[in-house]
Structure formats: structure tokens, C-alpha cells
Design a protein around this motif. Sequence first.
Motif, PDB file in Angstrom:
ATOM      1  N   ASP A  48       9.541  49.574  23.298  1.00  0.00           N
ATOM      2  CA  ASP A  48      10.038  48.377  23.633  1.00  0.00           C
ATOM      3  C   ASP A  48       9.117  48.454  24.976  1.00  0.00           C
ATOM      4  O   ASP A  48       8.642  49.605  24.953  1.00  0.00           O
ATOM      5  CB  ASP A  48      11.660  48.242  24.698  1.00  0.00           C
ATOM      6  CG  ASP A  48      12.323  47.984  24.289  1.00  0.00           C
ATOM      7  OD1 ASP A  48      12.017  46.544  23.925  1.00  0.00           O
ATOM      8  OD2 ASP A  48      13.756  47.020  24.542  1.00  0.00           O
ATOM      9  N   TYR A  49       7.991  47.571  24.985  1.00  0.00           N
ATOM     10  CA  TYR A  49       6.752  47.863  25.859  1.00  0.00           C
ATOM     11  C   TYR A  49       6.272  46.034  26.868  1.00  0.00           C
ATOM     12  O   TYR A  49       7.162  44.947  26.064  1.00  0.00           O
ATOM     13  CB  TYR A  49       5.688  47.623  25.195  1.00  0.00           C
ATOM     14  CG  TYR A  49       5.379  49.111  24.597  1.00  0.00           C
ATOM     15  CD1 TYR A  49       4.926  50.052  25.675  1.00  0.00           C
ATOM     16  CD2 TYR A  49       5.560  49.821  23.203  1.00  0.00           C
ATOM     17  CE1 TYR A  49       5.321  51.317  25.064  1.00  0.00           C
ATOM     18  CE2 TYR A  49       5.143  50.987  23.234  1.00  0.00           C
ATOM     19  CZ  TYR A  49       5.198  51.985  24.101  1.00  0.00           C
ATOM     20  OH  TYR A  49       4.843  53.570  24.570  1.00  0.00           O
ATOM     21  N   LYS A  50       5.279  46.209  27.824  1.00  0.00           N
ATOM     22  CA  LYS A  50       5.739  45.184  28.933  1.00  0.00           C
ATOM     23  C   LYS A  50       4.061  44.622  28.344  1.00  0.00           C
ATOM     24  O   LYS A  50       3.272  46.110  29.007  1.00  0.00           O
ATOM     25  CB  LYS A  50       6.312  45.650  29.914  1.00  0.00           C
ATOM     26  CG  LYS A  50       7.759  44.842  30.001  1.00  0.00           C
ATOM     27  CD  LYS A  50       8.185  43.955  31.336  1.00  0.00           C
ATOM     28  CE  LYS A  50       7.790  45.585  32.732  1.00  0.00           C
ATOM     29  NZ  LYS A  50       8.236  45.122  33.918  1.00  0.00           N
ATOM     30  N   SER A  83       7.327  42.475  25.124  1.00  0.00           N
ATOM     31  CA  SER A  83       7.611  40.996  25.697  1.00  0.00           C
ATOM     32  C   SER A  83       5.950  40.508  26.483  1.00  0.00           C
ATOM     33  O   SER A  83       5.532  41.876  27.235  1.00  0.00           O
ATOM     34  CB  SER A  83       8.862  41.720  27.007  1.00  0.00           C
ATOM     35  OG  SER A  83       8.720  42.271  27.813  1.00  0.00           O
ATOM     36  N   TYR A  84       6.034  39.223  26.803  1.00  0.00           N
ATOM     37  CA  TYR A  84       4.480  39.042  27.669  1.00  0.00           C
ATOM     38  C   TYR A  84       4.367  37.986  28.692  1.00  0.00           C
ATOM     39  O   TYR A  84       6.029  37.801  28.826  1.00  0.00           O
ATOM     40  CB  TYR A  84       3.632  38.248  26.667  1.00  0.00           C
ATOM     41  CG  TYR A  84       3.779  38.683  24.965  1.00  0.00           C
ATOM     42  CD1 TYR A  84       2.346  39.714  25.059  1.00  0.00           C
ATOM     43  CD2 TYR A  84       4.842  38.865  24.011  1.00  0.00           C
ATOM     44  CE1 TYR A  84       2.177  40.240  23.116  1.00  0.00           C
ATOM     45  CE2 TYR A  84       4.189  39.097  22.699  1.00  0.00           C
ATOM     46  CZ  TYR A  84       3.037  40.007  22.600  1.00  0.00           C
ATOM     47  OH  TYR A  84       3.188  40.624  21.510  1.00  0.00           O
ATOM     48  N   SER A  85       3.656  38.523  29.675  1.00  0.00           N
ATOM     49  CA  SER A  85       4.122  37.502  30.881  1.00  0.00           C
ATOM     50  C   SER A  85       1.877  37.184  30.657  1.00  0.00           C
ATOM     51  O   SER A  85       1.454  38.495  30.721  1.00  0.00           O
ATOM     52  CB  SER A  85       3.829  39.009  32.082  1.00  0.00           C
ATOM     53  OG  SER A  85       4.763  39.627  32.085  1.00  0.00           O
ATOM     54  N   THR A 108       1.400  41.644  38.284  1.00  0.00           N
ATOM     55  CA  THR A 108       1.994  41.722  37.065  1.00  0.00           C
ATOM     56  C   THR A 108       1.387  42.752  36.076  1.00  0.00           C
ATOM     57  O   THR A 108       1.418  43.304  34.876  1.00  0.00           O
ATOM     58  CB  THR A 108       1.753  40.301  36.774  1.00  0.00           C
ATOM     59  OG1 THR A 108       2.248  39.677  37.907  1.00  0.00           O
ATOM     60  CG2 THR A 108       2.313  40.344  34.758  1.00  0.00           C
ATOM     61  N   SER A 111       2.317  46.208  37.032  1.00  0.00           N
ATOM     62  CA  SER A 111       3.635  46.237  36.172  1.00  0.00           C
ATOM     63  C   SER A 111       3.873  46.476  34.694  1.00  0.00           C
ATOM     64  O   SER A 111       5.212  46.657  34.521  1.00  0.00           O
ATOM     65  CB  SER A 111       5.139  45.759  37.292  1.00  0.00           C
ATOM     66  OG  SER A 111       4.363  44.424  36.147  1.00  0.00           O
ATOM     67  N   SER A 112       2.866  45.922  34.414  1.00  0.00           N
ATOM     68  CA  SER A 112       2.914  46.252  32.224  1.00  0.00           C
ATOM     69  C   SER A 112       2.325  47.667  32.137  1.00  0.00           C
ATOM     70  O   SER A 112       1.850  48.051  32.647  1.00  0.00           O
ATOM     71  CB  SER A 112       1.973  45.069  31.752  1.00  0.00           C
ATOM     72  OG  SER A 112       2.030  43.420  32.754  1.00  0.00           O
ATOM     73  N   ASP A 113       2.499  47.482  30.631  1.00  0.00           N
ATOM     74  CA  ASP A 113       2.819  48.724  29.811  1.00  0.00           C
ATOM     75  C   ASP A 113       1.730  49.060  29.616  1.00  0.00           C
ATOM     76  O   ASP A 113       0.470  49.557  28.912  1.00  0.00           O
ATOM     77  CB  ASP A 113       3.505  49.435  29.167  1.00  0.00           C
ATOM     78  CG  ASP A 113       4.839  49.287  29.346  1.00  0.00           C
ATOM     79  OD1 ASP A 113       5.199  49.998  30.691  1.00  0.00           O
ATOM     80  OD2 ASP A 113       5.765  48.740  29.193  1.00  0.00           O
TER      81      ASP A 113
END
Length: 402
Positions: A48-50, A83-85, A108, A111-113
Motif C-alpha cells: 500500500d503506497y501513497k 493512492s494518489y494526491s 502533501t 506525507s507521501s511515500d
Amino acid sequence: MVRNDCGSAFLIGTFVFFHFNRLKSVGKCVIIITITQLEYFLEEIIMDYKIALIPGDGIGPEIVGEAKKVLDKVCEKYGHSFSYSEVLLGGASIDVHGVPLTDEAIATAKSSDAVLMGSIGGDAKTSPWYKLEPSKRPEAGLLAIRKALNLFANLRPAYLYNELKKACPLRDEVIGDGFDMVIMRELTGGLYFGERHTEEIDGVRTAIDTLSYNENEIRRIAIKAFDIARKRKKHVISVDKANVLDSSRLWRAVVEEVAKDYEDVTYEHMLVDNCAMQLVNNPRQFDVILTENMFGDILSDEASMITGSIGMLSSASLAEGKFGLYEPSHGSAQDIANPIATILSAAMMLRYSFDLDKEADEIEKAVKAVLADGYRTVDIMSDGMKKVGCKEMGQLIIDQIK
Ligand code: IPM
Ligand code: MG
């Protein structure tokens, strides 16, 4: 992030360890079969990755869109979930917020990988973004995000695909059996980030840029270069201008200190002007090129040129640890959209930030297969090949991931 709970695996392991000898042979068989299944299960770990996605300007949204579709296909095949921002940077951010990078965008990304980016900037002659003062232009946003995320190590592979030999401007005897190098460019120091200003001295306009490096900045990038060389052909060429610059003399001294910890890696120093010549004279001598920010900017463009198309080249900008920003080496030019560099950058993200080597290999193999089948975007087109657009190229690559 690993989604599976490994606790039960640990409990089973402990039970087997202490009680295996006491079991009857049927029990032993059951345990052995269970362990085999467990190994299979662990190999298929689901992640699971952001991901922060920066489409950027010009062709950026188009090429990032294709890379995202490739990642979706990888997720579907391997059961991962990304998941994408979306984050605005460069001209796209200026249009909405009046500045090329906002604090929220940085938050943002942090806070992502990992961050996957397209390209930023526009035509300096016609775009209104370039009427703004330099610190408000798209490129300032790029430099600011590099600094804010501490992306000090910029990896730019320059690899000549067999299928694209015809696009290489060098003579056949220079190309030989091809070349495969990676430029490790320091990205958060040197002239790009030194104090600068313009003033009038005795009525004469004078501009000052400062080139400074401290030993810690040099050491951490040198370590990255030697680490990467260890996984490749184990040869580092450190590029500087030590016959003139103090910063280069310190660079040499620190590289020599670091090299002592890597006895299995050979290294040499090369002056930057000589390196510029050697890249076109004998590119096969290079494995890892280690260099400071400005030299790396220039040499990486030269290296990309001899591969035939900058539209093919990915890049990774890495911080300490696993975090990185991945982007194509090319700019945002409106007319030439080749999604391959961004798709290969996504593959680098899987490899370096997420440790998903098998998945990264699969994307790289898919790109090679599409090239071998004769498909080309306009920038790498040659006689007898099949010309396709950006979306079609993306789809062809996705179709190879079965
Ligand atoms: C690059 C680019 C940038 C740089 C520009 C856009 C500021 O040329 O990534 O190589 O000089 O670093
Ligand atoms: Mg550049």
C-alpha cells in the motif's frame, strides 16, 4: 507499507522450531507443505503506497497520465494498492496560487511515500510566467521542492537501447556494443543554491553567484554514487574542476576518503572539460559519473543526447532513506510527448522507493518489447518503424504487462 500481518507467520515458525521432532511424519508433511505455501504468500506481499502526483505543465499531464495507467496495471496484476494526491508545481501552481510552489504542496509531498512528476515550465519567450521575477517562475518551484524535500542525489541513467542505435548521433565504431551509464548529480548545493545578487559597482552592473560545498554535502552524494556503483560495473568517475576551483579540490579530497570504504569499487577523477569530450569520444568508459550540481546539469544533457532521445530517459532525485521524486529528464515541450521517460521513472520509483524490483523489471521489459515491435513516438521515429502517439505508446506498454 506492508499490508499483511506477519505475526501469525512468526507464531507458526516458533511452533515448528520447538516441536518439529516430536511430530509424526504426517504432521511433518503438513508442516512442510504449509511452509512452502507461506513462502509463496510472503513472495506475493501486497503493498500500500501513497504517491504524490505532479502533472506539471505542457506535456506533463499527458505523460503522467500514461505512467499512472501503467502503475494501475501493475497494481491490478500484483494486488498492490497505490493512492494518489495531486500536487501543483511550476506554471500550473502559478496559475492557481500565484506562486510556483505552496507550503501545502510541500506538505502533501512530504506525507507521501514518493513523488512522481511530469515536467514543468513553458516557453520563456511567450509564456506570461516568464514576465514574473525569477523567484516566482516555474523553475524556482522545482528548485524549492528539491531543497524542501532534501533531494540531494539526482540519478540520471543514460542507456543506449539496441533498438534505438540509429537515433544515436555517434559513429558506429564509437558506439560499439552500446553504453550504459548513470550520472549521480548533487542536487541541493553548489551554484544553484549559493548566495546570489546583482549590484552596481562603480557604475558597472555586476552579478555574483556563489559556489560553495561543505564536506558533508560531498560525502553523502559520494556514498550514494559508490553504493550504486557496487550494484553495477563497480567504477566511479568523479568529475570536477580541481585545476581551478577550491570547491573541486575539497570534492576530490572527500571522494578519496569515501572511496577507502569501497575497495571493491575502482574510481578515478576527471576534469569536467575532459569529461565533456570523453562522453562523445568514448562513452563506453563510463559506469557511474559522480559530480556537483551545475556540472551534472550540463553533462546529463550531453549524455542524454548521445542516447538518441531525451524522451527515453528517466531520473530519480533521492533523499536520505527511501523517499524520492521521480521525473523524466526532459522538459515540458508541447509538441513531442513520449511517455516512456515518465513510465521508466515510475519503474525507478518502484525499485528505489518501494523495493518492488520484480514489478520495475516488468515495466522496463514491457518498454523494450514495444520498441522491439517497432513502435516509435515522433522523437525516436526512424525509417520503417510504426509511428504512434503518446496515448497509444502508453497502451502498448500496458498491453505487455500481462
Ligand atoms: C534539470 C533542469 C533544471 C536544472 C532547470 C529546469 C532548473 O535543467 O533538471 O536538469 O537546471 O536543474
Ligand atoms: Mg538540465
